[in-house]
Design an enzyme around this catalytic site. Structure first.
Site: not given
Ligand code: ACK
Length: 886
Positions: A593-597, A599, A601, A619, A712
């Site tokens: 579903i997405g890219a995290g820092e 690796g 997601v 994640k 943040d």
């Protein structure tokens, strides 16, 4: 002696057997004529004065004709011995009767005795003188006979007898027709008490009803015990024991008693022998109608139909049709159709529309149609039907049409309230929109109270279909009810739902009010088993901690505190202290579903033992990581695992024992808030947006009470689920900022997301809950402008400068003034004067409860001249377009 032998008599039920006397020893045959000169014979013997008499009279062979039992009737006269002159020494007053069954004669010794016959009356000399004949009649029966015939013999041993007649006969049950069954002429059985069962045959055109008819023939030749019977076939009737065809115009339908009937009205039978009559044209018969019922017609249309609209219900009423078709079973059917807008025709009403008592087969002349849509045109077809409508052509049916427009109506009740996460002091409740909103839902009201304490209840208004109810007692049952409001007003409350808060003891602390003081003291300088040594929050603001504890302990005696994972020497230990290890076999990765820092997601189902499978976000830590990266990756889990709040992303667990290392969290269907808002630009009501903000503020209040500073907080770090519930995510310390593409290195080192960060945090890294409040103000602005980038395309340096010069973001397009004032409050230079998250939640709750307070939109002078949320061009129009706070 003058006695006569009379001719043999033939009785009705008896059959005489003919024979001749063939042999007489000592007996004399006397031939005479009677008064009519008919010859008669008698056999006489009268040797009374001579001793040792043994005189036999034999009959000839007598055929039985099948009879097994015969009767012998004797008529005789007998002389009274005492009346004889000269004494009666050897004189007898009886004689014997014998029989023998074999054809060949074999002497008297073989005869079997039937009986000794005595006279009832004997005659004397006097009687003779008076010419009186004292005739005796005796009958004996003989059986069972096994041969075709037999002989009879009479033995005289010295009596004075004149045998006038001997009649031998047997009895039969004669042919009989009874109940339309024919029973043949039947010979009885050999025993006197025996009944012979005979099955009868139904006469022509008749049938046995239920079982074959039977009768029983008795030894006396009588028919006894009739069982069953025959009846005429349909189309026939019984006439004198026979079955005769029904004549034309008549019918007989059933196998039962009764004659042919005349065809009922509107029907006829042209041929004879009709079982049914045919209906005249346009007349019909229902198969369930009795045969004698007239043929009938469908009814005409209902009359005088009227409608009465009450909000979203319509009461339809009518009168019975003029023509009921000759039947009493008239019923009514209603066809409900919604008139589609713009002349797009009609659409059948769905199953959600209710008909009282029912839609088809209504027996009364009225019906209530409920749960229609408000402000909608409907067309109802009303149709009368009876038991023969289905047999008639459709065009024979007549309808009445009623056109109706429904009114405005309040929403229907919320049908189901569900419990989400529950803590010691909070319960998340969610519900689905009412089945019939009857308009746009403006808000929901959640009423709750402690069980059995209804007198003191609380009502919270919300825009979303999920709400976190806080400030509850631990281990207590609460009753919840929800209702919806549209412009037409409030709908009814849902039924009551009971939910329970968690027990007051938790993983970290368990302190009661009594223990409170003790805890305060122990906290001053002691170790808590879970705290390692002392309360150390290396990178957190000491002021913040104090405030938190002071407030928190007063408010929540069992408050949990955020523990810095850095206090653990071994970071792995921290992870396993706060995060559950999940077996890798429990998870399946289905989608990225997405890219995290660290690796990708991903998402997929999690199956935990004893729990229902549910969707989670996964994640992953990409391959080839360093030990430091692994630690940094799991850092987030060590933090997230300490939180339990409906507006904080929930950690399910970690997978560290296999590769790739994974962090499993709840799945948030709508992804991050900033992209979700951009995708749905202008799609939400103000109340919905405020509902989202309230959720974020509530999550932040929890974090601040836990002593955790986020650093943040931004819309990109908020995740949204399918119920529009917003949850704070992305935890960590300075590392978070390293991951954030928005973060920029400041002159003092470290990365900071300038646009979201309070000036003191940018200037000298003073990160506190108050700086989180500043960020929250920016999130408010992002939300109200549907994901617009704060300060548009201005450079970070320009942003820092502008803010430092007391310029603030202008109110977003269509932003309620009250919200903009709250944002501006969050952006106070002096951090101590910024509202606390607790106050922010309070303000938002008040606004939600009183939506009219949101009506007033931002004064145009507060707004950037050229900016709209559809027009993403820079709103920075120089000083004039900015809001100078001071
Ligand atoms: O905006 P998105 O769809 O929401 O893209 C990012 C991406 O993964 C990288 O962070 C999405 N994401 C992260 N955590 C979750 C979660 N718990 N549920 C659903 N999506 C998530 C995020």
């Amino acid at each position: 002696t003058g006695c006569k032998i009379k001719p043999l008599l033939l009785l009705f039920l008896s059959y005489s057997l003919f024979f001749f006397f063939s042999l007489s020893l000592g007996w004399e045959e006397i031939g005479e004529v009677d008064e009519d000169y008919a010859p008669i014979h008698t056999y006489q013997v009268c040797r009374v004065l001579e001793p040792n008499q043994n005189n036999w009279l034999h009959t000839g062979w007598t055929q039985t004709q099948g009879a097994q039992r015969v009767f012998i009737e004797l008529k005789f006269t007998l002389r009274d011995c005492s009346s004889l002159p000269g004494g009666s020494g050897t004189c007898k007053e009886t004689f014997n009767m014998y029989y023998y069954e074999k054809r060949e004669m074999a002497g008297e010794a073989r005869y079997a005795k039937i009986d000794t016959i005595a006279a009832d009356e004997s005659f004397t000399e006097l009687d003779l003188g008076d010419r009186i004949m004292k005739l005796n009649t005796e009958v004996r029966d003989l059986g069972p006979l096994t041969r075709k015939g037999f002989y009879l013999a009479f033995q005289d041993l010295g009596a004075c007898i004149a045998l006038v007649s001997v009649r031998v006969f047997y009895k039969r049950c004669p042919l009989l027709v009874r109940s339309l069954a024919r029973f043949p002429d039947t010979i009885p059985g050999s025993e006197a008490s025996q009944l012979v069962e005979v099955v009868g045959r139904c006469v022509n055109n008749s049938l046995a009803l239920d079982e074959a008819p039977r009768m029983h023939c008795s030894a006396e030749g009588e028919w006894l015990v009739p069982i069953g019977k025959c009846v005429c076939q349909p189309g026939f009737e019984e006439v004198n024991g026979t079955c005769q065809e029904c004549g034309p115009g008549f019918y007989r339908s059933l196998l039962q008693a009764g004659g042919c009937s005349k065809c009922p009205p509107h029907s006829w039978a042209r041929e004879s022998g009709a079982r049914v009559c045919s209906c005249e044209p346009a007349y019909y018969k229902n198969p369930a109608d009795p045969a004698n019922m007239a043929c009938t017609r469908p009814p005409s249309a209902p009359r005088n139909a009227i409608s009465n609209v009450n909000e979203t219900s319509v009461f339809l009423e009518w009168s019975v049709p003029v023509e009921t078709g000759g039947r009493k079973d008239v019923r009514y059917n209603i066809l409900c159709r919604r008139v589609l807008p713009e002349g797009r025709g009609l659409e059948e009403c769905g199953a959600s529309v209710r008909f009282l008592p029912r839609r088809v087969g209504v027996a009364n002349t009225s019906v209530m149609v409920a749960d229609l849509q408000s402000h909608t045109n409907y067309s109802f077809l009303l149709d009368a039907v009876n038991g023969v409508s289905l047999m008639a052509n459709d065009h024979a049916r007549q309808y009445v049409t009623l056109n109706v427009t429904t009114n405005q109506a309040a929403p229907s009740p919320v049908s189901l309230v569900r419990r989400g996460a529950s803590g010691r002091s909070s319960i998340t409740v969610s519900w689905a929109e009412p089945d019939r909103p009857n308009g746009i839902i403006l808000e929901y009201e959640t009423k709750y109270f402690e069980k059995e304490q209804e007198s003191s209840y609380t009502i919270i208004k919300s825009q979303l279909t999920e709400m976190v109810v806080e400030g509850l007692k631990p281990s207590s049952a609460y009753i919840f009810q929800v209702r919806a409001r549209t412009s037409a007003g409030y709908g009814a409350f849902s039924r009551r739902f009971e939910f329970q808060t968690s027990p007051s003891c938790d993983y970290y602390f368990c302190i009661t009010t009594q223990q409170h003081q003790l805890y305060m003291e122990s906290f001053a300088g002691c170790c808590h088993p879970y705290r390692r040594c002392g309360y150390s929050k290396a990178k957190q603001d000491p002021e913040e901690e104090k405030m938190h504890f002071h407030n928190g302990l007063i408010k929540y005696p069992g408050l949990r505190t955020y523990i810095d994972p850095l206090t653990y020497e071994d970071p792995n230990q921290a992870v396993h202290e706060f995060a559950q290890e999940i077996d890798v076999s429990s998870i399946s990765i289905e989608r990225i579903i997405g890219a995290g820092e660290f690796g990708e997601v991903c998402s997929g189902p999690l199956r935990l033992p004893g729990k229902r499978e549910f969707q989670v976000a996964i994640k992953t830590l990409k391959a080839g990581y360093s030990e430091q990266q692994r630690r940094d990756f799991l850092w987030e889990a060590s933090i997230m695992g300490q939180f339990d709040h409906p507006n904080i992303i929930h950690l399910e667990g970690v997978i560290t024992k296999s590769k790739p290392v994974m962090i499993i969290t709840e799945y948030m269907e709508n992804g991050s808030l900033d992209s979700f808002l951009k995708k749905n630009d202008g799609q939400f009501t103000v109340i919905q947006l405020v509902g989202m903000l309230r959720g974020i503020a509530s999550g932040m209040r929890y974090l601040s009470e836990m002593g955790y500073v986020h650093r943040d907080l931004a819309a990109r770090n908020i995740l949204v689920n399918s119920n529009l519930v917003c949850k704070v995510s992305d935890f960590g310390l300075s590392r978070v900022l390293e991951d954030d593409p928005e973060a920029e290195y400041t002159t003092r080192g470290g990365k900071i997301p300038i646009r979201w960060t309070a000036p003191e945090a940018i200037a000298y890294r003073k990160f506190t809950s108050a700086s989180d409040v500043w960020s929250y103000g920016i999130v408010m602005w992002e939300v109200m402008s549907y994901g617009e980038r704060p300060y548009w395309e201005m450079s970070n340096q320009d942003v820092i400068k502008a803010v430092d010069e007391s310029y603030r973001l202008p109110g977003p397009m269509d932003c309620p003034e009250a919200l903009y004032l709250l944002m501006m409050d969050c952006w106070q230079r002096e951090r101590s004067t910024r509202p606390k998250f607790d106050e922010i939640v309070g303000v938002l709750d008040k606004l939600i409860r009183n939506p009219s307070s949101l009506k007033k939109l931002v004064n145009s002078s507060h707004r950037s001249g050229g900016h709209t949320h559809n027009n993403h061009q820079s709103g920075y129009t120089g000083e004039g377009g900015w809001v100078n706070w001071e």
